[in-house]
Design a protein around this motif. Structure first.
Motif: not given
Length: 241
Positions: A104-133
């Motif tokens: 199962a390690a071969e699966a592609h994992f898309v995290p929500l957390y992106g390292g920004e200071n807060s979820p609000g700061d990371g909202l746009a980048a997280c949205t872009a990652r999820l849009d690729e699924i």
């Protein structure tokens, strides 16, 4: 082994009942693996959304042992505490350690957390990652708290009505009451963009909560999920925790 004491749920909500938690976890893993195999056979890829926390760990470990072409599976989370994956409270860390091991390690994992200071700061980048699924998600596996929350959609949080709207945002930053960490969560509109939603619960307390929600207690967020008919919902229940 199934048991006969069915939950009082809306007729359009499916349910399977099990005598104990290990049997439930194994059956849930079999069901999810079968759905992923079917998706790969039909579309060449499969997408899976899972919940974090401690309750799903036996299911995640069982699913990781099921045979399928994991290299064609994309996995993401229904919600995440805004923490790096090496933090003990990180949902990503739990998924990596308990599901994404061995084949199962071969699966592609898309995290929500992106390292920004807060979820609000990371909202746009997280949205872009999820849009690729690919959408709709093939399988979404949720959990439910004793307060009737799912994902990180808790009673009483700001913008609750918006997050429970089928036409609301797909993703939101939330701060659950009395919780130590801010979170990112898929809102209802994204969760319902799924071919199948599975909801495992166990114990008398959660039985009482979900049946109260089914009777129309709109103060429990899970009531909205039970009422909707956009995405098929199936509950897995056992009386023991």
């Amino acid at each position: 082994m199934t048991v006969d004491n069915a939950l009082e749920l809306p007729r359009h909500v499916g349910q399977d009942l099990f005598a104990d938690a290990p049997t439930l976890s194994a059956a849930l893993a079999d069901r999810v693996a079968g759905m992923l195999r079917h998706a790969i056979g039909r579309r060449g890829r499969a997408s899976l959304v899972v919940s974090g926390g401690r309750s799903p760990l036996p299911f995640l470990r069982a699913l990781g042992q099921r045979k399928l072409d994991w290299s064609r599976v994309t996995v993401t989370l229904a919600d995440e505490r805004w923490l790096p994956p090496d933090h003990p409270d990180s949902n990503a860390g739990l998924v990596i350690a308990n599901l994404l091991q061995g084949p199962a390690a071969e699966a592609h994992f898309v995290p929500l957390y992106g390292g920004e200071n807060s979820p609000g700061d990371g909202l746009a980048a997280c949205t872009a990652r999820l849009d690729e699924i690919q959408r709709p998600f093939d399988v979404v596996v949720l959990g439910m708290g004793d307060d009737g929350h799912f994902a990180s959609i808790f009673p009483g949080i700001p913008r609750l009505g918006e997050l429970l709207s089928e036409s609301g945002p797909a993703l939101a930053a939330t701060v659950p009451p009395a919780a130590p960490h801010a979170r990112m969560t898929l809102a209802l509109s994204a969760i319902l963009d799924a071919r199948r939603i599975l909801l495992p619960i166990s114990g008398a307390a959660k039985r009482e909560v979900i049946e109260e929600a089914a009777c129309g207690n709109e103060g429990l967020p899970i009531a909205t999920l039970l009422r909707q008919r956009r995405a098929p919902l199936h509950v897995f229940f056992c009386p023991s925790t």
